[in-house]
Design a protein around this motif. Structure first.
Motif, PDB file in Angstrom:
ATOM      1  N   PRO A 147       0.817  -1.149   0.133  1.00 60.75           N
ATOM      2  CA  PRO A 147      -0.070  -0.189   0.034  1.00 60.75           C
ATOM      3  C   PRO A 147       0.865   1.197   0.009  1.00 60.75           C
ATOM      4  CG  PRO A 147      -0.880  -1.769   1.528  1.00 60.75           C
ATOM      5  CD  PRO A 147       0.501  -2.235   1.307  1.00 60.75           C
ATOM      6  N   LYS A 148       0.489   2.380  -0.531  1.00 61.19           N
ATOM      7  CA  LYS A 148       1.156   3.461  -0.484  1.00 61.19           C
ATOM      8  C   LYS A 148       1.577   4.230   0.793  1.00 61.19           C
ATOM      9  CE  LYS A 148      -1.274   5.018  -4.904  1.00 61.19           C
ATOM     10  NZ  LYS A 148      -2.092   6.046  -5.690  1.00 61.19           N
ATOM     11  N   ALA A 149       0.766   3.654   1.650  1.00 60.14           N
ATOM     12  CA  ALA A 149       1.164   4.163   3.237  1.00 60.14           C
ATOM     13  C   ALA A 149       2.520   3.848   3.529  1.00 60.14           C
ATOM     14  CB  ALA A 149       0.207   3.673   4.054  1.00 60.14           C
ATOM     15  N   TYR A 150       3.274   2.804   2.968  1.00 65.96           N
ATOM     16  CA  TYR A 150       4.411   2.334   3.423  1.00 65.96           C
ATOM     17  C   TYR A 150       5.587   3.266   2.540  1.00 65.96           C
ATOM     18  CZ  TYR A 150       2.682  -1.712   5.640  1.00 65.96           C
ATOM     19  OH  TYR A 150       1.896  -2.646   6.413  1.00 65.96           O
ATOM     20  N   ALA A 151       5.267   3.665   1.532  1.00 62.88           N
ATOM     21  CA  ALA A 151       6.046   4.449   0.795  1.00 62.88           C
ATOM     22  C   ALA A 151       5.871   5.958   1.366  1.00 62.88           C
ATOM     23  CB  ALA A 151       5.863   4.603  -0.850  1.00 62.88           C
ATOM     24  N   LEU A 152       4.981   6.258   1.893  1.00 63.93           N
ATOM     25  CA  LEU A 152       4.960   7.565   2.687  1.00 63.93           C
ATOM     26  C   LEU A 152       5.434   7.732   3.686  1.00 63.93           C
ATOM     27  CD1 LEU A 152       1.175   8.397   1.360  1.00 63.93           C
ATOM     28  CD2 LEU A 152       3.382   9.300   0.289  1.00 63.93           C
ATOM     29  N   THR A 153       5.660   6.456   4.337  1.00 62.09           N
ATOM     30  CA  THR A 153       6.327   6.336   5.863  1.00 62.09           C
ATOM     31  C   THR A 153       7.584   5.868   5.790  1.00 62.09           C
ATOM     32  OG1 THR A 153       4.040   5.689   6.689  1.00 62.09           O
ATOM     33  CG2 THR A 153       5.907   5.592   8.362  1.00 62.09           C
ATOM     34  N   PRO A 154       8.649   6.587   5.719  1.00 61.12           N
ATOM     35  CA  PRO A 154      10.047   6.235   5.712  1.00 61.12           C
ATOM     36  C   PRO A 154      10.353   5.080   6.982  1.00 61.12           C
ATOM     37  CG  PRO A 154      10.082   8.343   5.529  1.00 61.12           C
ATOM     38  CD  PRO A 154       8.655   7.966   5.704  1.00 61.12           C
ATOM     39  N   GLY A 155      10.930   4.097   6.607  1.00 62.82           N
ATOM     40  CA  GLY A 155      11.337   3.303   7.703  1.00 62.82           C
ATOM     41  C   GLY A 155      10.136   2.326   8.311  1.00 62.82           C
ATOM     42  N   ALA A 156       9.034   2.167   7.537  1.00 68.09           N
ATOM     43  CA  ALA A 156       8.032   1.345   8.213  1.00 68.09           C
ATOM     44  C   ALA A 156       8.336  -0.206   7.847  1.00 68.09           C
ATOM     45  CB  ALA A 156       6.666   1.780   7.368  1.00 68.09           C
ATOM     46  N   VAL A 157       7.963  -0.795   8.599  1.00 66.63           N
ATOM     47  CA  VAL A 157       8.441  -2.458   8.356  1.00 66.63           C
ATOM     48  C   VAL A 157       7.438  -3.054   7.953  1.00 66.63           C
ATOM     49  CG1 VAL A 157      10.302  -2.358  10.221  1.00 66.63           C
ATOM     50  CG2 VAL A 157       7.576  -2.917  10.999  1.00 66.63           C
ATOM     51  N   THR A 158       7.538  -4.188   7.047  1.00 68.06           N
ATOM     52  CA  THR A 158       6.333  -4.806   6.646  1.00 68.06           C
ATOM     53  C   THR A 158       5.766  -5.997   7.352  1.00 68.06           C
ATOM     54  OG1 THR A 158       7.911  -6.317   5.213  1.00 68.06           O
ATOM     55  CG2 THR A 158       7.090  -4.177   4.147  1.00 68.06           C
ATOM     56  N   GLY A 159       5.159  -6.864   6.721  1.00 64.90           N
ATOM     57  CA  GLY A 159       4.645  -8.030   7.785  1.00 64.90           C
ATOM     58  C   GLY A 159       5.602  -8.908   7.460  1.00 64.90           C
ATOM     59  N   ALA A 160       6.464  -9.237   6.424  1.00 63.28           N
ATOM     60  CA  ALA A 160       7.536 -10.134   6.276  1.00 63.28           C
ATOM     61  C   ALA A 160       8.447  -9.687   7.414  1.00 63.28           C
ATOM     62  CB  ALA A 160       7.979 -10.075   4.834  1.00 63.28           C
ATOM     63  N   ASP A 161       8.902  -8.376   7.498  1.00 64.09           N
ATOM     64  CA  ASP A 161       9.987  -8.117   8.549  1.00 64.09           C
ATOM     65  C   ASP A 161       9.416  -8.690   9.814  1.00 64.09           C
ATOM     66  OD1 ASP A 161      11.353  -6.831   6.440  1.00 64.09           O
ATOM     67  OD2 ASP A 161      10.440  -4.710   6.860  1.00 64.09           O
ATOM     68  N   LEU A 162       8.252  -8.323  10.088  1.00 60.47           N
ATOM     69  CA  LEU A 162       8.113  -8.600  11.550  1.00 60.47           C
ATOM     70  C   LEU A 162       8.040 -10.139  11.557  1.00 60.47           C
ATOM     71  CD1 LEU A 162       4.966  -6.075  12.016  1.00 60.47           C
ATOM     72  CD2 LEU A 162       7.278  -5.890  13.037  1.00 60.47           C
ATOM     73  N   CYS A 163       7.437 -10.931  10.826  1.00 62.75           N
ATOM     74  CA  CYS A 163       7.250 -12.220  10.803  1.00 62.75           C
ATOM     75  C   CYS A 163       8.687 -12.918  11.089  1.00 62.75           C
ATOM     76  CB  CYS A 163       6.647 -12.921   9.838  1.00 62.75           C
ATOM     77  SG  CYS A 163       6.297 -14.722  10.038  1.00 62.75           S
ATOM     78  N   LYS A 164       9.715 -12.494  10.091  1.00 58.21           N
ATOM     79  CA  LYS A 164      10.933 -12.861  10.238  1.00 58.21           C
ATOM     80  C   LYS A 164      11.903 -12.477  11.625  1.00 58.21           C
ATOM     81  CE  LYS A 164      15.423 -12.382   7.951  1.00 58.21           C
ATOM     82  NZ  LYS A 164      16.409 -11.753   6.798  1.00 58.21           N
ATOM     83  N   ALA A 165      11.486 -11.404  12.186  1.00 59.29           N
ATOM     84  CA  ALA A 165      11.944 -11.073  13.422  1.00 59.29           C
ATOM     85  C   ALA A 165      11.407 -11.855  14.769  1.00 59.29           C
ATOM     86  CB  ALA A 165      11.960  -9.673  13.736  1.00 59.29           C
ATOM     87  N   LEU A 166      10.090 -12.221  14.474  1.00 58.49           N
ATOM     88  CA  LEU A 166       9.371 -13.061  15.599  1.00 58.49           C
ATOM     89  C   LEU A 166       9.715 -14.249  15.644  1.00 58.49           C
ATOM     90  CD1 LEU A 166       7.144 -12.731  17.933  1.00 58.49           C
ATOM     91  CD2 LEU A 166       5.458 -12.978  16.083  1.00 58.49           C
ATOM     92  N   ASN A 167       9.592 -14.949  14.439  1.00 56.41           N
ATOM     93  CA  ASN A 167       9.683 -16.404  14.210  1.00 56.41           C
ATOM     94  C   ASN A 167      11.197 -16.899  14.369  1.00 56.41           C
ATOM     95  OD1 ASN A 167       8.664 -18.936  13.747  1.00 56.41           O
ATOM     96  ND2 ASN A 167       8.915 -18.885  11.479  1.00 56.41           N
ATOM     97  N   ARG A 168      11.555 -16.669  15.625  1.00 55.05           N
ATOM     98  CA  ARG A 168      12.916 -17.101  16.077  1.00 55.05           C
ATOM     99  C   ARG A 168      12.869 -18.432  16.656  1.00 55.05           C
ATOM    100  NH1 ARG A 168      16.006 -12.641  18.485  1.00 55.05           N
ATOM    101  NH2 ARG A 168      16.914 -14.268  20.237  1.00 55.05           N
ATOM    102  N   SER A 169      14.093 -19.137  16.443  1.00 55.55           N
ATOM    103  CA  SER A 169      14.352 -20.730  16.711  1.00 55.55           C
ATOM    104  C   SER A 169      13.893 -20.881  18.217  1.00 55.55           C
ATOM    105  CB  SER A 169      15.589 -20.999  16.429  1.00 55.55           C
ATOM    106  OG  SER A 169      16.591 -20.340  16.798  1.00 55.55           O
ATOM    107  N   ASP A 170      14.377 -19.726  19.050  1.00 52.15           N
ATOM    108  CA  ASP A 170      14.147 -19.867  20.765  1.00 52.15           C
ATOM    109  C   ASP A 170      12.799 -19.134  21.000  1.00 52.15           C
ATOM    110  OD1 ASP A 170      14.940 -17.197  20.145  1.00 52.15           O
ATOM    111  OD2 ASP A 170      16.416 -17.012  21.246  1.00 52.15           O
ATOM    112  N   LEU A 171      11.995 -19.092  20.298  1.00 49.33           N
ATOM    113  CA  LEU A 171      10.902 -18.126  20.847  1.00 49.33           C
ATOM    114  C   LEU A 171       9.935 -18.924  21.702  1.00 49.33           C
ATOM    115  CD1 LEU A 171       8.845 -15.626  20.622  1.00 49.33           C
ATOM    116  CD2 LEU A 171       7.785 -16.534  18.619  1.00 49.33           C
ATOM    117  N   ALA A 172       9.932 -20.465  21.426  1.00 51.21           N
ATOM    118  CA  ALA A 172       8.977 -21.370  22.484  1.00 51.21           C
ATOM    119  C   ALA A 172       9.948 -21.308  23.710  1.00 51.21           C
ATOM    120  CB  ALA A 172       9.145 -22.652  21.618  1.00 51.21           C
ATOM    121  N   ALA A 173      11.264 -21.265  23.673  1.00 45.14           N
ATOM    122  CA  ALA A 173      11.860 -21.448  24.852  1.00 45.14           C
ATOM    123  C   ALA A 173      11.740 -20.210  25.806  1.00 45.14           C
ATOM    124  CB  ALA A 173      13.550 -21.752  24.640  1.00 45.14           C
ATOM    125  N   LEU A 174      11.749 -18.889  25.056  1.00 42.83           N
ATOM    126  CA  LEU A 174      11.588 -17.638  25.553  1.00 42.83           C
ATOM    127  C   LEU A 174      10.127 -17.449  26.309  1.00 42.83           C
ATOM    128  CD1 LEU A 174      13.045 -15.289  22.988  1.00 42.83           C
ATOM    129  CD2 LEU A 174      14.080 -16.003  25.464  1.00 42.83           C
TER     130      LEU A 174
END
Length: 324
Positions: A147-174
């Motif tokens: 969506p255009k909102a991401y181009a209008l918001t410098p530095g906005a992270v996408t859903g793929a960025d959030l998922c990559k950061a969240l889906n850690r190998s140690d998340l269950a242990a945490l």
């Protein structure tokens, strides 16, 4: 093959094997059904046990009839008054009967081979290994233009960025559930509701057997100071905190739950499981916009302590590509 074994085996070999199999199978699926509250499976288990009980009764009656027949056979007469036995007539040569013990061993070997094949097949084809593989991130907007909102918001992270950061190998242990693997993992690059697609609002979710973790980013004008003063008091058990020097606030609330009964039929929304949310400012200056970490459990498990959620946020936020 199993039907052939049942037809070929003699009664006194076949029935004990069927009784043994029915007892183990019936008890096993009944216990599992009760544990998982799956009453249809429990009914099937009880039916198998009922058929097994009938077979046990049949074997008992056959055994009693056999003993009675043996007891009524007259003993051979001996002594001088015994009449000479007639000369045996020429009869056809008697066919040798198969050994019952050999048949039993063969049947057990065939049953073992069948069980082994059922157990080994998924492992050979890779189905079992694939089932144990943790879920990888999928993007609901894959192949679509952001969506255009991401181009209008410098530095906005996408859903793929959030998922990559969240889906850690140690998340269950945490989370305090080591050994669990993600069953669902996805990201979504959307926009805020009622904003005419002008506010970027991405989201990621990772679901385990015990807990589900939702990680979202909203780029609006809502500051943590305003949120803590106006909105947080309307929730349960709210308290202010800090994450990596950024202002933050904890809140609790119940999720909304919908049930779908069929095509075109939806029950009214009901109160879902309790969720604990940590809302963090985008940076230390709290310019507006937030990251939200939400944890809940569909099974009703006790939610992790706030320090656990804080620790997860402190590990994940620095890994974002545009974390401020």
């Amino acid at each position: 093959m199993l039907g052939l074994i049942i037809r070929v085996l003699p009664f006194w070999v076949r029935e004990p094997l069927l009784i043994l199999f029915g007892s183990v199978f019936g008890v096993g699926i009944t216990i599992r059904a009760v544990y998982e509250s799956y009453w249809l499976m429990a009914g099937l288990g009880m039916a198998v046990l009922a058929v097994t009980a009938f077979r046990i009764s049949t074997v008992r009656h056959a055994w009693r009839a056999r003993r009675s027949a043996v007891a009524t056979i007259p003993a051979p007469q001996t002594g001088p008054s015994a009449a000479p036995a007639p000369a045996p007539a020429t009869a056809a040569p008697r066919q040798k009967e198969p050994n019952a013990w050999a048949q039993a061993v063969l049947a057990l070997a065939l049953v073992g081979a069948l069980v082994g094949a059922v157990w080994l097949a998924p492992r050979v084809t890779g189905e079992a290994a694939a089932a144990k593989e943790p879920a990888t991130c999928s993007d609901h907007a894959a192949g679509k233009k952001l969506p255009k909102a991401y181009a209008l918001t410098p530095g906005a992270v996408t859903g793929a960025d959030l998922c990559k950061a969240l889906n850690r190998s140690d998340l269950a242990a945490l989370l305090g559930t080591p050994g669990e693997t993600p069953r669902v993992a996805y990201g979504n690059s959307g926009t805020g509701a009622l904003t005419a697609d002008k506010v970027a609002a991405s989201e990621a979710r990772v679901q385990f057997d015990t807990y589900t973790v939702d990680f979202s980013a909203t780029y609006n004008d809502m500051t943590i100071a305003l949120y803590t003063k106006v909105l947080a008091p309307q929730t349960l058990d709210h308290r202010a905190d800090r994450v990596l020097g950024r202002p933050a606030v904890f809140t609790s609330d119940h999720l909304m739950q919908f049930r779908f009964g069929g095509v075109g039929s939806t029950s009214p929304a009901t109160e879902g499981p309790l969720a604990r949310t940590l809302t963090v400012a985008l940076d230390r200056k709290d310019p507006g916009g937030t990251f939200d970490f939400t944890v809940w459990s569909e099974s009703g498990a006790v939610l992790p302590e706030d320090d656990v959620i804080l620790g997860i946020a402190e590990k994940i936020l620095p890994t974002l590509p545009a974390s401020r």
